[in-house]
Design a protein around this motif. Sequence first.
Motif, short mmCIF file in Angstrom:
data_model
loop_
_atom_site.label_atom_id
_atom_site.label_comp_id
_atom_site.label_asym_id
_atom_site.label_seq_id
_atom_site.Cartn_x
_atom_site.Cartn_y
_atom_site.Cartn_z
N MET A 1 14.57 -63.91 -30.69
CA MET A 1 13.97 -64.90 -31.54
C MET A 1 13.97 -64.60 -32.63
O MET A 1 14.45 -63.41 -33.34
CB MET A 1 12.22 -63.74 -31.18
N GLU A 5 10.68 -67.03 -36.95
CA GLU A 5 9.38 -67.03 -35.72
C GLU A 5 8.83 -66.01 -35.85
O GLU A 5 7.07 -66.77 -35.23
CB GLU A 5 10.51 -67.73 -34.09
N ILE A 8 6.01 -66.13 -38.20
CA ILE A 8 5.37 -67.12 -37.94
C ILE A 8 4.44 -66.89 -36.93
O ILE A 8 2.98 -67.36 -37.19
CB ILE A 8 6.18 -68.82 -37.64
N ILE A 9 4.32 -66.61 -35.84
CA ILE A 9 3.60 -66.21 -34.44
C ILE A 9 2.78 -64.71 -35.32
O ILE A 9 1.38 -64.61 -34.99
CB ILE A 9 4.82 -64.91 -33.64
N ARG A 12 0.06 -66.39 -37.26
CA ARG A 12 -1.03 -67.62 -36.39
C ARG A 12 -1.70 -66.05 -35.59
O ARG A 12 -3.05 -66.97 -35.30
CB ARG A 12 -0.17 -67.99 -35.82
N ARG A 16 -5.68 -66.22 -35.99
CA ARG A 16 -6.15 -66.30 -34.95
C ARG A 16 -7.57 -65.00 -35.32
O ARG A 16 -8.77 -65.50 -34.27
CB ARG A 16 -6.02 -66.34 -33.75
N ILE A 19 -10.32 -65.48 -37.10
CA ILE A 19 -10.94 -66.48 -36.83
C ILE A 19 -12.20 -66.11 -35.47
O ILE A 19 -13.38 -66.75 -35.46
CB ILE A 19 -10.29 -67.72 -36.32
N LEU A 27 -21.73 -64.47 -34.04
CA LEU A 27 -22.52 -64.78 -32.31
C LEU A 27 -23.39 -63.60 -32.68
O LEU A 27 -23.91 -63.58 -31.76
CB LEU A 27 -21.96 -64.93 -31.15
N LEU A 30 -26.55 -64.32 -34.28
CA LEU A 30 -27.11 -65.32 -33.15
C LEU A 30 -28.32 -64.76 -32.18
O LEU A 30 -29.44 -64.94 -32.37
CB LEU A 30 -26.32 -66.74 -33.37
N SER B 15 11.88 -74.38 -33.05
CA SER B 15 11.97 -72.70 -32.31
C SER B 15 12.40 -71.97 -30.80
O SER B 15 12.33 -73.34 -29.92
CB SER B 15 10.63 -72.32 -32.32
N SER B 16 13.19 -71.68 -30.68
CA SER B 16 13.41 -71.28 -29.75
C SER B 16 12.24 -70.27 -28.30
O SER B 16 12.71 -69.97 -27.86
CB SER B 16 14.49 -69.88 -29.43
N VAL B 17 11.51 -69.61 -29.16
CA VAL B 17 10.35 -69.48 -28.43
C VAL B 17 8.95 -70.32 -28.76
O VAL B 17 8.54 -70.53 -29.68
CB VAL B 17 9.62 -67.79 -28.75
N MET B 19 6.00 -70.94 -29.08
CA MET B 19 4.51 -70.33 -30.87
C MET B 19 3.27 -70.23 -30.51
O MET B 19 2.22 -71.56 -29.45
CB MET B 19 4.82 -71.85 -31.40
N PRO B 20 2.18 -69.64 -30.87
CA PRO B 20 0.67 -69.38 -29.71
C PRO B 20 0.35 -71.03 -30.78
O PRO B 20 0.94 -71.30 -32.14
CB PRO B 20 0.48 -68.39 -30.66
N ALA B 21 -1.07 -71.65 -30.55
CA ALA B 21 -0.93 -72.15 -31.00
C ALA B 21 -2.19 -72.34 -32.92
O ALA B 21 -2.58 -70.56 -32.31
CB ALA B 21 -2.30 -73.21 -29.93
N GLU B 22 -2.50 -73.02 -33.45
CA GLU B 22 -3.18 -72.67 -34.92
C GLU B 22 -4.60 -72.23 -33.95
O GLU B 22 -4.92 -73.35 -33.94
CB GLU B 22 -2.55 -73.37 -36.25
N TRP B 23 -5.77 -71.93 -34.51
CA TRP B 23 -6.64 -71.86 -34.54
C TRP B 23 -7.28 -73.32 -35.15
O TRP B 23 -8.22 -73.87 -34.59
CB TRP B 23 -7.57 -70.98 -35.04
N ILE B 56 -35.00 -71.14 -35.70
CA ILE B 56 -32.82 -70.60 -35.07
C ILE B 56 -32.95 -70.69 -33.73
O ILE B 56 -31.93 -70.87 -33.74
CB ILE B 56 -33.14 -68.82 -35.29
N THR B 60 -29.97 -73.22 -32.48
CA THR B 60 -29.16 -73.05 -31.26
C THR B 60 -28.99 -74.18 -30.61
O THR B 60 -28.11 -74.24 -30.16
CB THR B 60 -29.54 -71.79 -30.64
#
Lengths: 40, 311
Positions: A1, A5, A8-9, A12, A16, A19, A27, A30, B15-17, B19-23, B56, B60
């Motif tokens: 790596m 990279e 970036i990880i 992210r 996350r 968020i 929650l 709520l 990328s060689s690894v 990657m986690p997805a973005e939110w 509320i 909900t």
Amino acid sequence: MTPEEQKIIQERQRSRALIMALVLFALVVLFFGITIAKMS
Amino acid sequence: MATNASLLTDEAPVSSVPMPAEWRDFVALTKPRVMTLVVFTGLCGLLVAPGHIAPILGFTAILCIALGAGAAGALNQWYEADRDARMKRTAARPLPAGRMDRESALHFGVGLSFFSVLLMGFATNWFAACILAVSILFYVFVYTIWLKPRTAQNIVIGGAAGAFPPLIGWAAVTGDVAALPFALFMLIFFWTPPHFWALALFVRMDYANAGIPMLPVVAGERVTRRQILFYTSIMAAAAMAPVLLELTGLVYGLTAFIATAIFAVMAFQVSLSRETDPAKMIPERRLFKYSVLYLFLIFGAVVVDHWVYAA
């Protein structure tokens, strides 16, 4: 790596986690509101 | 939570690894634009229901409808990732673009489904939660998995999945369903074919490339145009039914009459057109755009009508 990279990880994962923290806090608020409304 | 196919787009670095997805990709998985219509119709069902619900709990209920719709959208994208990759309209979604792996989408969709149904049950009532569960299951299993890849009638029957929100909103307040939410269900049900077939006319090649048997692909454009007009006439009857059955008043009646007449004129123009070049299909694009506005107008009128006559 490559360092780019890894950066970036980490960015992210950080966004996350932030968020997820906001969602969990919303929650908590709520569920508190639902509980009060159900009790009254 | 990883993907290594990230990199089908020009912008993405190789990328060689994994990657986690973005939110943001998880948000995109829920089809936010489709969700706005679902939320609005669900909210209208809730607002016109007799009885009282604590703000509320009402909030909900709408949140659960939104999350349920998002979950169904995520599971739809999970199942259709390969097909989405072959369509221009959907190729940039997180899964076909390689920004997210399928397992993450599946876990997200299933988790969100359970959460939305359970929260609905605990916050409002279990009848509303059951309808929400049925709508998610119907969209995923009946529409996405069973009907969509097999028959040109996919969106006719599958349209029921998008018609549930007014029933859910109403049931969240009352714990049952009545004639008015059922009439609104029927309206969305018969609105769906002209809405989707107008779109399918000008993205026909996209559907053909993906192997989805939409009506213009398997039956041709002329048949589709006739069917749009046919279903518009049934939709018009469904739109006028609430006022004829005295479930709503004149505010709704007038709005529905004018808005539906405009819809019918546009559908008639589409039925007369013989244009085969998607780039020149102006009436079809106009009908598709107006159909979205139409549903907002009609449901907004139901709520205003309710407020006027309740005052």
